[in-house]
Write an enzyme that holds these catalytic residues in place. Structure first.
Site, PDB file in Angstrom:
ATOM      1  N   ASP A  56       9.209 -14.951 -17.807  1.00 15.36           N
ATOM      2  CA  ASP A  56       7.843 -15.424 -17.489  1.00 15.36           C
ATOM      3  C   ASP A  56       7.321 -14.416 -16.945  1.00 15.36           C
ATOM      4  O   ASP A  56       7.821 -13.826 -15.920  1.00 15.36           O
ATOM      5  CB  ASP A  56       8.252 -16.615 -16.586  1.00 15.36           C
ATOM      6  CG  ASP A  56       7.233 -17.767 -16.799  1.00 15.36           C
ATOM      7  OD1 ASP A  56       6.123 -17.678 -16.519  1.00 15.36           O
ATOM      8  OD2 ASP A  56       7.864 -18.756 -16.853  1.00 15.36           O
ATOM      9  N   ASP A 101       2.122 -16.797 -17.469  1.00 15.50           N
ATOM     10  CA  ASP A 101       1.747 -17.983 -16.648  1.00 15.50           C
ATOM     11  C   ASP A 101       0.077 -17.944 -16.518  1.00 15.50           C
ATOM     12  O   ASP A 101      -0.411 -17.073 -16.242  1.00 15.50           O
ATOM     13  CB  ASP A 101       2.379 -17.801 -15.214  1.00 15.50           C
ATOM     14  CG  ASP A 101       2.398 -18.981 -14.316  1.00 15.50           C
ATOM     15  OD1 ASP A 101       2.806 -20.107 -14.875  1.00 15.50           O
ATOM     16  OD2 ASP A 101       1.757 -18.870 -13.289  1.00 15.50           O
ATOM     17  N   GLU A 107       0.376 -19.349 -21.469  1.00 17.96           N
ATOM     18  CA  GLU A 107       0.108 -20.647 -20.998  1.00 17.96           C
ATOM     19  C   GLU A 107      -1.501 -21.041 -20.788  1.00 17.96           C
ATOM     20  O   GLU A 107      -2.100 -20.404 -20.049  1.00 17.96           O
ATOM     21  CB  GLU A 107       0.910 -21.105 -19.675  1.00 17.96           C
ATOM     22  CG  GLU A 107       0.676 -22.497 -19.216  1.00 17.96           C
ATOM     23  CD  GLU A 107       0.905 -22.792 -17.670  1.00 17.96           C
ATOM     24  OE1 GLU A 107       1.255 -23.616 -17.473  1.00 17.96           O
ATOM     25  OE2 GLU A 107       0.865 -21.854 -16.727  1.00 17.96           O
ATOM     26  N   HIS A 121       8.392 -27.540 -17.940  1.00 21.65           N
ATOM     27  CA  HIS A 121       8.847 -27.953 -16.485  1.00 21.65           C
ATOM     28  C   HIS A 121       7.730 -28.407 -15.755  1.00 21.65           C
ATOM     29  O   HIS A 121       7.787 -28.589 -14.513  1.00 21.65           O
ATOM     30  CB  HIS A 121       9.179 -26.551 -15.950  1.00 21.65           C
ATOM     31  CG  HIS A 121       8.391 -25.487 -15.926  1.00 21.65           C
ATOM     32  ND1 HIS A 121       7.821 -24.854 -16.934  1.00 21.65           N
ATOM     33  CD2 HIS A 121       7.643 -24.986 -14.807  1.00 21.65           C
ATOM     34  CE1 HIS A 121       6.806 -24.337 -16.514  1.00 21.65           C
ATOM     35  NE2 HIS A 121       6.732 -24.193 -15.396  1.00 21.65           N
ATOM     36  N   ASP A 122       6.431 -28.484 -16.321  1.00 17.84           N
ATOM     37  CA  ASP A 122       5.363 -29.012 -15.461  1.00 17.84           C
ATOM     38  C   ASP A 122       5.069 -30.488 -15.938  1.00 17.84           C
ATOM     39  O   ASP A 122       4.250 -31.284 -15.287  1.00 17.84           O
ATOM     40  CB  ASP A 122       4.004 -28.334 -15.490  1.00 17.84           C
ATOM     41  CG  ASP A 122       4.283 -26.760 -15.047  1.00 17.84           C
ATOM     42  OD1 ASP A 122       5.060 -26.712 -13.968  1.00 17.84           O
ATOM     43  OD2 ASP A 122       3.845 -26.015 -15.929  1.00 17.84           O
TER      44      ASP A 122
HETATM   45  C1  GLC Z   1       1.938 -22.519 -14.385  1.00 15.05           C
HETATM   46  C2  GLC Z   1       3.405 -23.059 -14.140  1.00 15.05           C
HETATM   47  C3  GLC Z   1       3.783 -23.948 -13.056  1.00 15.05           C
HETATM   48  C4  GLC Z   1       3.225 -23.138 -11.525  1.00 15.05           C
HETATM   49  C5  GLC Z   1       1.696 -22.701 -11.707  1.00 15.05           C
HETATM   50  C6  GLC Z   1       1.454 -21.984 -10.676  1.00 15.05           C
HETATM   51  O1  GLC Z   1       1.338 -23.655 -14.646  1.00 15.05           O
HETATM   52  O2  GLC Z   1       3.992 -23.523 -15.279  1.00 15.05           O
HETATM   53  O3  GLC Z   1       5.043 -24.210 -12.927  1.00 15.05           O
HETATM   54  O4  GLC Z   1       3.377 -24.044 -10.519  1.00 15.05           O
HETATM   55  O5  GLC Z   1       1.560 -22.047 -13.121  1.00 15.05           O
HETATM   56  O6  GLC Z   1       2.224 -20.582 -10.863  1.00 15.05           O
END
Ligand code: GLC
Length: 535
Positions: free
Chosen positions: A101, A203, A266, A327-328
């Site tokens: 990541d 991310d 992402e 995970h979100d």
């Molecule tokens: C992304 C991650 C998430 C995190 C956010 C801020 O969306 O997947 O878990 O809280 O970024 O870094």
């Protein structure tokens, strides 16, 4: 099947590991890298090709690792750099790839860069972050909102300016207009690529550039109470800015300095915006994560429309991908129910494009209810009670019926699902009709039948609960029939002539079909049609 080594990420299957919750080896209730190494045989037996690790870098853990204080280290909670190197070697030795990541949008407020930056206006690192004068009334410079609640601007009394944070105040955004920032992150990327990592999941990549003029975001006319507050405005000037594509193309060039690496982004955007992230001439992300199924209404028409629109929007030569969980977002088994989770698995693994599995989905893990005093997620803490909490999809992997599910010897950092004594890897491995056995069979089939990887997607029907499509290869085709409902469905067509390769209920392999197919409730089948040859 002719495979270019460069395209492993097209043919392979990704598996996301949330390291805190996969396997604890140190006995502190939190998963770690040595734990992942212990579980590599499981991943190999599952048949996946690459793992993606959520952040393992030093972090104060305000956002559980997405607040990084050292981009080129390993947090002691997860182990040491030796553990990390051992993981990469062990993975590679067994033919698994591993991606990391990369969190370039923001650092932790404890990162030395930010510690410097906040010291004074003329600090050399000042412009590495986004500092602005207060508005005339002393308030925040504009109306930008943090995704985790409240203004996105935090006042800093020392230098009497505000800094921007799209997420927590402990996660200040880097200033991607500053070339020094770009170079610093490129060097971070090279550091890990030299170590042999096979690429990155980046991310919030669509957040990297913000409006140069810091204009207010417009109100969101569709905002309804009960939605997270940041949705009161539309992120017109804070995300998805035209400049971001240059930033991504630069990152891609860094990745391309090395052989066969992958860049995944992402991105939560509508499909027509998402596909722009492949970049001009495909010089952007190899795979802009396609999250459309995460929020899809679970019916045949809606899903067919998503597939159709996505296929139609993909730029020439762009490779698709699909995701059911991360995970979100709430677990698929809770979103669509236990029975449909099997159908969802068949969908994910028979669509055209690289699938990414979320750890535990293959054993049907569901959302775990989190009592108020057990909440760990800062999003839920800041914006309580409206269901945004992410702890429920991050609970420990259920390995066995042993205490703490074989995950740890100590109380885990998040509670275990109450059904773990039955719903665990050991039990499900022993059951040839379990969801885990289904996942393995689907992955196996995908390896055996080239149509499932490279075949064209041909829609056949989307009516009521029935979703029917074909994957057409050059030598044959495979038909997928999914019953998305709880009533049986019968269908008849010449196109069904063939043999059932797999049913989600794991009991119909080899059944010959003339032209009629009776699907039981919540059943999906894959049919090898006449003229199809295994690869
Ligand atoms: C992304 C991650 C998430 C995190 C956010 C801020 O969306 O997947 O878990 O809280 O970024 O870094």
């Amino acid at each position: 099947m002719a495979k270019s080594v460069k395209s492993w990420w097209r043919h392979g299957i990704f598996y996301q590991i949330y390291p805190r919750s996969f396997q604890d080896s140190s006995g502190d209730g939190v998963g770690d890298i040595a734990g992942i190494i212990e579980r590599l045989p499981y991943l190999l037996a599952l048949g996946i090709d690459a793992i993606w690790l959520s952040p393992v870098f030093p972090s104060p853990m305000a956002d559980f690792g997405y607040d990084i204080s050292d981009y080129t280290g390993i947090d002691p909670l997860f182990g040491t750099m030796e553990h990390f190197d051992a993981l990469i070697s062990a993975a590679h030795a067994s033919g698994l790839r591993a991606i990391l990541d990369l969190v370039p949008n923001h650092t932790s407020d404890q990162h030395p860069w930010f510690v410097e930056s906040r010291r004074s206006h003329d600090n050399p690192k000042r412009d590495w972050y986004i500092w602005r004068e207060p508005a005339a009334d002393g308030g925040p410079p504009n109306n930008w909102l943090s995704e985790f609640g409240g203004s996105a601007w935090e006042y800093d009394a020392v230098t009497r300016q505000y800094y921007y944070h799209a997420f927590l105040a402990q996660q200040p955004d880097l200033n991607w207009r500053n070339p020094e920032v770009r170079h610093a992150i490129h060097d971070v990327m090279r550091f890990w690529l030299r170590k042999g990592v096979d690429g990155f999941r980046v991310d919030v990549i669509w957040h990297l550039s913000k409006d140069a003029e810091f204009r207010d975001n417009p109100p969101n006319p569709n905002f309804r109470e009960g939605q997270p507050q940041h949705q009161k405005v539309l992120p017109l000037h804070t995300t998805d800015q035209p400049e971001v594509h240059d930033v991504i193309a630069e990152m891609r060039r860094v990745v391309d300095e090395f052989d066969s690496r992958v860049l995944i982004g992402e991105i939560y955007l509508p499909l027509e915006r998402l596909v722009t992230y492949y970049g001009k001439d495909l010089a952007g992300a190899h795979l802009p994560f396609n999250f459309a199924l995460l929020s899809a209404p679970w019916n045949a028409r809606a899903i067919e429309k998503i597939i159709h629109d996505y296929e139609a929007l993909l730029p020439a030569g762009a490779w698709p991908n699909w995701v059911l969980g991360n995970h979100d977002r709430p677990r698929i088994a809770s979103r669509v129910g236990r029975d449909q989770a099997r159908v969802a698995a068949m969908l994910l693994l028979t669509l055209r494009g690289t699938p990414t599995l979320y750890y535990g989905d293959e054993i049907g893990m569901h959302q775990v209810a989190i009592a108020p005093d057990q909440v760990r997620d800062p999003f839920e803490k800041n914006v309580p009670g409206i269901g945004v909490g992410r702890d429920g999809c991050r609970t420990p992997m259920q390995w066995s019926a042993a205490p703490y599910a074989g995950f740890s010897e100590l109380t885990p950092w998040l509670p275990l699902a109450d059904d773990f004594a039955h719903e665990n890897v050991a039990n499900l491995e022993a059951d040839e009709r379990s969801i885990l056995s289904l996942y393995k069979a689907l992955i196996n089939l995908r390896k055996k039948w080239p149509e499932l990887v490279t075949g064209n997607y041909v829609p056949m029907a989307a009516e009521g609960d029935l979703l029917l499509y074909r994957r057409q290869g050059s030598e044959g085709s495979v038909v997928i029939a999914l019953n998305l409902g709880a009533e049986p469905v019968s269908l008849a067509s010449e196109a069904l002539r063939g043999e059932i390769l797999l049913s989600t209920l794991m009991d119909r392999r080899g059944e010959k079909l003339e032209r009629v197919l009776d699907l039981r409730d919540n059943e999906g089948v894959i049919i090898g049609t006449s003229g199809t040859h295994a690869g």
